[in-house]
Design a protein around this motif. Sequence first.
Motif, PDB file in Angstrom:
ATOM      1  N   ARG A  23       0.912  -1.028   0.017  1.00 16.10           N
ATOM      2  CA  ARG A  23       0.045   0.002  -0.087  1.00 16.10           C
ATOM      3  C   ARG A  23       0.838   1.249  -0.062  1.00 16.10           C
ATOM      4  NH1 ARG A  23      -5.293  -0.655   1.587  1.00 16.10           N
ATOM      5  NH2 ARG A  23      -5.796  -2.858   2.187  1.00 16.10           N
ATOM      6  N   LEU A  24       1.945   1.267   0.586  1.00 13.68           N
ATOM      7  CA  LEU A  24       2.921   2.618   0.873  1.00 13.68           C
ATOM      8  C   LEU A  24       3.914   2.637  -0.175  1.00 13.68           C
ATOM      9  CD1 LEU A  24       3.114   2.364   4.861  1.00 13.68           C
ATOM     10  CD2 LEU A  24       1.539   3.622   3.249  1.00 13.68           C
ATOM     11  N   SER A  25       4.174   1.472  -0.657  1.00 13.64           N
ATOM     12  CA  SER A  25       5.550   1.532  -1.767  1.00 13.64           C
ATOM     13  C   SER A  25       5.437   2.769  -2.917  1.00 13.64           C
ATOM     14  CB  SER A  25       5.718   0.316  -2.360  1.00 13.64           C
ATOM     15  OG  SER A  25       4.699  -0.054  -3.171  1.00 13.64           O
ATOM     16  N   HIS A  26       4.330   3.180  -3.063  1.00 18.72           N
ATOM     17  CA  HIS A  26       4.491   4.097  -4.306  1.00 18.72           C
ATOM     18  C   HIS A  26       4.656   5.518  -3.696  1.00 18.72           C
ATOM     19  CE1 HIS A  26       0.118   3.954  -2.972  1.00 18.72           C
ATOM     20  NE2 HIS A  26       0.227   5.213  -3.544  1.00 18.72           N
ATOM     21  N   GLN A  27       4.444   5.752  -2.383  1.00 18.38           N
ATOM     22  CA  GLN A  27       4.653   6.785  -1.558  1.00 18.38           C
ATOM     23  C   GLN A  27       6.239   7.032  -0.789  1.00 18.38           C
ATOM     24  OE1 GLN A  27       1.262   7.551   1.400  1.00 18.38           O
ATOM     25  NE2 GLN A  27       1.367   9.640   1.019  1.00 18.38           N
ATOM     26  N   PHE A  28       6.620   5.782  -0.334  1.00 12.86           N
ATOM     27  CA  PHE A  28       7.725   5.844   0.689  1.00 12.86           C
ATOM     28  C   PHE A  28       8.714   4.734  -0.055  1.00 12.86           C
ATOM     29  CE2 PHE A  28       4.270   7.138   3.485  1.00 12.86           C
ATOM     30  CZ  PHE A  28       4.772   8.237   4.130  1.00 12.86           C
ATOM     31  N   SER A  29       9.990   5.166  -0.242  1.00 14.69           N
ATOM     32  CA  SER A  29      10.881   4.285  -0.798  1.00 14.69           C
ATOM     33  C   SER A  29      11.784   3.519   0.585  1.00 14.69           C
ATOM     34  CB  SER A  29      11.972   5.118  -1.417  1.00 14.69           C
ATOM     35  OG  SER A  29      12.461   6.180  -0.959  1.00 14.69           O
ATOM     36  N   GLN A  30      11.530   4.075   1.638  1.00 14.08           N
ATOM     37  CA  GLN A  30      12.348   3.436   2.729  1.00 14.08           C
ATOM     38  C   GLN A  30      11.533   2.865   3.889  1.00 14.08           C
ATOM     39  OE1 GLN A  30      16.032   5.532   4.388  1.00 14.08           O
ATOM     40  NE2 GLN A  30      15.083   7.300   3.296  1.00 14.08           N
TER      41      GLN A  30
END
Length: 393
Positions: A23-30
């Motif tokens: 869910r978060l991978s397109h917003q956060f890279s770490q």
Amino acid sequence: MYSDIKVLIVTEEAPIATDLQDRLSHQFSQITHIFASEVRREISRIQPDIVLLHEGADGIGMQLIPYISREVTHVEIIYLTESKDSIRIRDASRAGAFDVLFFPDEINAIVDVLSRAVKALKAVSARNRDIAEFTWGRGQVIAFYSGKGGAGKSLIASTLAQSLQLESSCSVLLVDLNLQYGGIETYLQLESNRNLYDLTPVLRELNDNHIRSVTVVEPYSQVEVLTSPADLEIAEQITEEHVERLLRAARLYYDYILVDLPSKMTDLTYTTLEEADKIYYLLTPDALSLRILNRVLGAFNMIGIDPTDRLQLLLNRVNRDSEIGAREIRQRFAFEIAGEFRDDLKKIDQAVNRGKPLRTVRNERNISPFAKDVQKFARMMLGKTKSIAAAKS
Ligand SMILES: Nc1ncnc2c1ncn2[C@@H]1O[C@H](COP(=O)(O)OP(=O)(O)O)[C@@H](O)[C@H]1O
Ligand SMILES: [Mg+2]
């Protein structure tokens, strides 16, 4: 995409971690995942900005909120719980959670909540930067003045500059504004062919490199000294703007800027006294000195220099036979006597004749009584500065 934000997922259930990561991978890279049992070992190393803390079936997780907040300076914790219990929400926010989400019902809100958390983090770091900027650039401008020549302005300003530098890791700039036969060169045995006037072309953009290009470093203490021009014709071309811009820029780069002034009330003296955070007025313990102080205060009043909360007295050349004591001075003037310096003719003359400054090394033994008084005074100043710095942090 927030590439500078570290997100940490804490859950016992690997599938939940994978789902959150997706869910978060397109917003956060770490994004990192650890188990609750690994938190104590890993949290300081990871130093996350945002933690998604999943409560887990056994209800453990709540105690980790204060623990993580303590271990990581700026972190926002989002608590994910499967029990829809209002008490748990209340406890989690009391413990310091940024937000609480019911899992899995509210999981779609996660992106939203994280965006808010990022905003909160940025606000905190902006505030910290403001505080840092406020501390930065608050170097103190200290003027040494007296209506009477020979009261000890140059000697005390230069010995104090050395002592401050030798007693601490502060940066000290000593400025001689006497413009003619400064005096500081004699006490510190310095020569320089660069002076304030050389800054004219860069006056409006002064930085530390410019300032350093016209100062000399006193070799014993490493104090930076801006000497006055030897050439009177050049000295006369130095304006209030030179002084004002120098002092304002110097505040950004030095902790203490000590300015040795002439007794004569010139435009440059006026500008320095206006600009100064502190005015040390040199007074010798005799009746004439007090009379002159009275006149100077009258003149300050007329030309609009307000000494309130800024002017302090330094009593110089104190000895057993002093005509006037500190008590009488206190009775006559409302200004604090910030320091007293013993009369020490023999040792001072000796040093000047030998061409050696009064202070040469840190932790010097057998320094003259005068130098000892200056050292004590420097330590007092440094102690006060330190406690201000401590109060701010
Ligand atoms: N505490 C002191 N004991 C002995 N001599 C002193 C003391 N303070 C200053 N002097 C001497 O008095 C003279 C004037 O001092 P100086 O610092 O040049 O005064 P100012 O800059 O106020 O005109 C110098 O010869 C200096 O060595
Ligand atoms: Mg002088």
